[in-house]
Write an enzyme that holds these catalytic residues in place. Structure first.
Site, PDB file in Angstrom:
ATOM      1  N   ILE A  26      62.927 -67.313  39.113  1.00  0.00           N
ATOM      2  CA  ILE A  26      63.011 -67.826  37.781  1.00  0.00           C
ATOM      3  C   ILE A  26      64.461 -68.530  37.971  1.00  0.00           C
ATOM      4  O   ILE A  26      64.515 -69.810  37.576  1.00  0.00           O
ATOM      5  CB  ILE A  26      62.921 -66.874  36.669  1.00  0.00           C
ATOM      6  CG1 ILE A  26      61.786 -66.403  36.670  1.00  0.00           C
ATOM      7  CG2 ILE A  26      63.193 -67.746  35.434  1.00  0.00           C
ATOM      8  CD1 ILE A  26      60.547 -66.842  36.477  1.00  0.00           C
ATOM      9  N   ASP A  45      73.571 -66.102  44.848  1.00  0.00           N
ATOM     10  CA  ASP A  45      72.912 -64.944  45.010  1.00  0.00           C
ATOM     11  C   ASP A  45      73.519 -64.130  46.220  1.00  0.00           C
ATOM     12  O   ASP A  45      74.671 -64.388  46.867  1.00  0.00           O
ATOM     13  CB  ASP A  45      71.810 -65.493  45.461  1.00  0.00           C
ATOM     14  CG  ASP A  45      70.531 -64.430  45.476  1.00  0.00           C
ATOM     15  OD1 ASP A  45      69.541 -64.627  44.790  1.00  0.00           O
ATOM     16  OD2 ASP A  45      70.503 -63.391  46.256  1.00  0.00           O
ATOM     17  N   LYS A 227      61.528 -61.667  22.729  1.00  0.00           N
ATOM     18  CA  LYS A 227      61.066 -61.590  24.053  1.00  0.00           C
ATOM     19  C   LYS A 227      60.158 -60.124  24.100  1.00  0.00           C
ATOM     20  O   LYS A 227      58.953 -60.070  24.599  1.00  0.00           O
ATOM     21  CB  LYS A 227      61.938 -61.845  25.108  1.00  0.00           C
ATOM     22  CG  LYS A 227      61.605 -61.387  26.613  1.00  0.00           C
ATOM     23  CD  LYS A 227      60.752 -62.442  26.998  1.00  0.00           C
ATOM     24  CE  LYS A 227      60.223 -62.019  28.416  1.00  0.00           C
ATOM     25  NZ  LYS A 227      59.646 -63.064  29.442  1.00  0.00           N
ATOM     26  N   CYS A 281      56.450 -58.266  33.883  1.00  0.00           N
ATOM     27  CA  CYS A 281      56.712 -58.175  32.432  1.00  0.00           C
ATOM     28  C   CYS A 281      55.898 -57.356  31.497  1.00  0.00           C
ATOM     29  O   CYS A 281      56.558 -56.399  30.964  1.00  0.00           O
ATOM     30  CB  CYS A 281      56.436 -59.619  31.820  1.00  0.00           C
ATOM     31  SG  CYS A 281      57.613 -61.019  32.683  1.00  0.00           S
TER      32      CYS A 281
HETATM   33  N1  LIG Z   1      59.124 -63.702  37.373  1.00  0.00           N
HETATM   34  C1  LIG Z   1      58.770 -63.995  36.242  1.00  0.00           C
HETATM   35  O1  LIG Z   1      57.471 -64.232  36.160  1.00  0.00           O
HETATM   36  C2  LIG Z   1      59.574 -63.813  35.017  1.00  0.00           C
HETATM   37  C3  LIG Z   1      59.231 -64.711  33.862  1.00  0.00           C
HETATM   38  C4  LIG Z   1      59.965 -64.613  32.931  1.00  0.00           C
HETATM   39  C5  LIG Z   1      61.152 -64.112  32.775  1.00  0.00           C
HETATM   40  N2  LIG Z   1      61.701 -63.341  33.882  1.00  0.00           N
HETATM   41  C6  LIG Z   1      62.999 -62.838  34.052  1.00  0.00           C
HETATM   42  O2  LIG Z   1      63.893 -63.313  34.990  1.00  0.00           O
HETATM   43  C7  LIG Z   1      64.328 -62.212  35.661  1.00  0.00           C
HETATM   44  C8  LIG Z   1      64.442 -62.525  37.325  1.00  0.00           C
HETATM   45  O3  LIG Z   1      63.121 -62.593  37.484  1.00  0.00           O
HETATM   46  P1  LIG Z   1      62.819 -63.406  38.961  1.00  0.00           P
HETATM   47  O4  LIG Z   1      61.400 -63.476  39.224  1.00  0.00           O
HETATM   48  O5  LIG Z   1      63.547 -64.768  39.155  1.00  0.00           O
HETATM   49  O6  LIG Z   1      63.572 -62.276  39.786  1.00  0.00           O
HETATM   50  P2  LIG Z   1      63.517 -62.153  41.498  1.00  0.00           P
HETATM   51  O7  LIG Z   1      63.404 -60.946  42.063  1.00  0.00           O
HETATM   52  O8  LIG Z   1      62.679 -63.223  42.142  1.00  0.00           O
HETATM   53  O9  LIG Z   1      65.115 -62.904  41.818  1.00  0.00           O
HETATM   54  C9  LIG Z   1      66.267 -62.162  41.740  1.00  0.00           C
HETATM   55  C10 LIG Z   1      67.227 -62.563  42.570  1.00  0.00           C
HETATM   56  O10 LIG Z   1      68.357 -61.988  41.942  1.00  0.00           O
HETATM   57  C11 LIG Z   1      69.191 -61.914  43.325  1.00  0.00           C
HETATM   58  N3  LIG Z   1      70.298 -60.756  42.822  1.00  0.00           N
HETATM   59  C12 LIG Z   1      70.251 -59.401  42.867  1.00  0.00           C
HETATM   60  N4  LIG Z   1      71.375 -58.881  42.497  1.00  0.00           N
HETATM   61  C13 LIG Z   1      72.288 -59.812  42.340  1.00  0.00           C
HETATM   62  C14 LIG Z   1      73.870 -60.081  42.021  1.00  0.00           C
HETATM   63  N5  LIG Z   1      74.566 -58.966  41.942  1.00  0.00           N
HETATM   64  N6  LIG Z   1      74.300 -61.090  41.987  1.00  0.00           N
HETATM   65  C15 LIG Z   1      73.605 -62.403  42.209  1.00  0.00           C
HETATM   66  N7  LIG Z   1      72.110 -62.446  42.420  1.00  0.00           N
HETATM   67  C16 LIG Z   1      71.652 -61.242  42.484  1.00  0.00           C
HETATM   68  C17 LIG Z   1      68.250 -61.359  44.236  1.00  0.00           C
HETATM   69  O11 LIG Z   1      68.796 -61.614  45.514  1.00  0.00           O
HETATM   70  C18 LIG Z   1      67.089 -62.297  43.769  1.00  0.00           C
HETATM   71  O12 LIG Z   1      67.329 -63.579  44.518  1.00  0.00           O
HETATM   72  C19 LIG Z   1      63.590 -61.068  35.444  1.00  0.00           C
HETATM   73  O13 LIG Z   1      64.120 -59.731  35.366  1.00  0.00           O
HETATM   74  C20 LIG Z   1      62.991 -61.347  33.930  1.00  0.00           C
HETATM   75  O14 LIG Z   1      63.905 -60.913  32.979  1.00  0.00           O
HETATM   76  C21 LIG Z   1      61.154 -63.406  35.012  1.00  0.00           C
END
Ligand SMILES: NC(=O)c1ccc[n+]([C@@H]2O[C@H](COP(=O)([O-])OP(=O)(O)OC[C@H]3O[C@@H](n4cnc5c(N)ncnc54)[C@H](O)[C@@H]3O)[C@@H](O)[C@H]2O)c1
Length: 460
Positions: A26, A45, A227, A281
């Site tokens: 995301i 990241d 949400k 989710c």
């Molecule tokens: N995936 C979905 O379909 C979706 C949909 C709506 C909302 N979301 C929201 O988005 C959030 C993130 O989801 P995602 O799918 O992008 O997760 P993801 O696991 O794909 O990505 C998370 C990223 O964060 C990085 N990360 C971890 N710790 C970190 C830190 N301390 N500093 C910087 N980067 C760090 C990881 O290396 C990774 O690249 C979810 O928790 C949710 O709340 C996700």
């Protein structure tokens, strides 16, 4: 025509510098979206290889349509770069968007193991006037009560002071992985500040990066709750559909016909029953409510019902085949949803575990996964088109490809358990039973109808 300004203070037709913390499924599309609207974007990241690749203008996952082109373009235009240093990015930014996951612990409590360190690291670079936005789904109250004090403590700045301190707001990310850009353009963007000035600045930011409507809610808590309410609504709705399905089976009624009929009334929006609910989710966020709000008994019950669907599937297989000791079973589809290469909270894992616990020899196939990924789920990999000794097939993900399944590949097949209502029209040889969730067993239907004095009308 927008103007790049430094510092950015929310004036219309201006853009500034935004740091996006978390370059995942995301966060990276968000970075591309912001850069596409003229913002200078710094992605943050903790994974150096991700940062390295992004700094070459390349993406590290392929599933999001148009993402690669957008990132390459933003990088070439000098509007996107990445770093592992939160403080460096935050130090330059007018806006910081945090989109690092909150997980679920084994005790089903929110687990802040990623987002707390991310917030601490962001605080190290906070400077007066910056706006911090949480987009990660959070329990109600966390923006104000957990992250506000954390950021204040670690930065020495005061929240809510637009000149000497920092601003703080929450905006839920409601996009669907695989169609993020479409959703960003169409869904109203909800936002709520911990105070009015934070809310207004956050709304100004989103107006500058999104064509969709921006809805400024009165508090961060309202935006957080919105949400959780929308995702929990879906879980409870699916649980109701699952219970209706069980009753429909007992009554010899087809639940899909019932739901189609019910939903022809505009106030009825019954979801589809199935083998369970997976993904980041829907099975997770109800627990963010349940863990804080014991009065919410319905969501807890819904979780139990939906998680119980796998057990019902295994019971149905046993009912048809008898004891499963040594019985070869094929699970079709391992990802939590069709067309998304994601195993988060997939119900395939408990399904495979449960089948194996009952002694079955479990094989599996998923069009999106390689053999070694299948092996990690606890099953032997099967390959599309191979002959196999399977006595039962259980459909766990509703992939379109499965409609082209040829039952002739499985001469010993006795049962097709369709957990996603996708293979109803597959022509099955004599002797192979079809069982679907909420779909009456034609044998039972005939019994019910005979009792009722009607003629028999089996499904096939
Ligand atoms: N995936 C979905 O379909 C979706 C949909 C709506 C909302 N979301 C929201 O988005 C959030 C993130 O989801 P995602 O799918 O992008 O997760 P993801 O696991 O794909 O990505 C998370 C990223 O964060 C990085 N990360 C971890 N710790 C970190 C830190 N301390 N500093 C910087 N980067 C760090 C990881 O290396 C990774 O690249 C979810 O928790 C949710 O709340 C996700």
């Amino acid at each position: 025509m927008t103007q790049f300004v430094r510092p950015w203070r929310g004036e219309p037709e201006t853009v500034g510098t935004v740091a996006v913390v978390g370059m995942g499924k995301i966060g990276l599309p968000l970075a591309a979206q912001y850069a596409g609207h003229g913002w200078h974007v710094i992605g943050v990241d903790i994974q150096p290889w991700v940062v390295e690749r992004l700094n070459q203008g390349r993406v590290h996952f392929a599933e999001e349509p148009t993402l690669a082109e957008r990132i390459a373009e933003a990088h070439a235009a000098g509007r996107f770069r990445a770093t592992t240093s939160h403080a460096e990015a935050t130090g330059e930014a007018d806006v910081v968007v945090i989109i690092v996951p909150v997980m679920l612990s084994d005790a089903r409590e929110p687990d802040y193991r990623f987002i707390d360190p991310a917030s601490e690291a962001v605080a190290a670079g906070l400077h007066p006037g910056v706006l911090v936005l949480y987009e990660t789904t959070l329990p109600v109250g966390d923006t104000r009560d957990r992250f506000g004090p954390l950021l204040e403590r670690a930065s020495g700045l005061t929240v809510g002071d637009p000149d000497a301190g920092f601003l703080l707001a929450f905006s839920p990310e409601r996009v669907y992985s695989g169609r993020v850009f479409h959703d960003l353009e169409t869904y109203p963007k909800l936002v709520g500040g911990v105070d009015a000035v934070s809310g207004a600045r956050a709304a100004a930011f989103y107006r500058s990066v999104l064509p969709a409507e921006v809805w400024q809610l009165s508090t961060a808590e309202a935006a957080e709750f919105a949400k959780l309410a929308e995702t929990t609504y879906r879980d409870v709705n699916i649980a109701l559909a699952n219970q209706f399905a069980a009753y429909a089976e007992r009554m010899g009624v087809d639940i899909h016909e019932v739901i189609r009929g019910s939903n022809s009334q505009p106030f009825s929006h019954i979801h589809q029953p199935g083998i369970g609910v997976g993904g980041h989710c829907i099975p997770v966020y109800p627990h963010f409510l349940i863990s804080r709000a014991p009065e919410l008994t319905l969501p807890a019950l819904a979780r139990q019902v939906n998680d119980g669907q796998v057990g019902l599937a295994v019971q149905a297989v046993e009912r048809e085949l008898g004891p499963l000791e040594g019985v070869p079973v094929l699970v079709l589809g391992l990802t939590y949803r069709e067309d998304v290469r994601e195993l988060a909270y997939t119900r395939a894992i408990p399904l495979i575990e449960r089948l194996a616990f009952h002694g079955a020899e479990v094989w599996a196939y998923d069009p999106l996964l390689a053999d070694e990924e299948v092996v990690r789920t606890g099953a032997h990999p099967w390959h599309w088109g191979e002959r196999g000794p399977f006595r039962a097939i259980v459909v766990q993900t509703g992939s379109q490809q499965f409609r082209a399944l040829d039952p002739a590949w499985f001469p010993d097949l006795a049962l097709l358990y369709d957990g996603r209502n996708t293979l109803r029209n597959l022509a099955l040889p004599e002797g192979v039973t079809y069982v679907g969730v909420g779909v009456p067993d034609p044998r039972a239907v005939r019994r019910v109808r005979r009792t009722a004095g009607a003629g028999s009308a089996g499904r096939r």
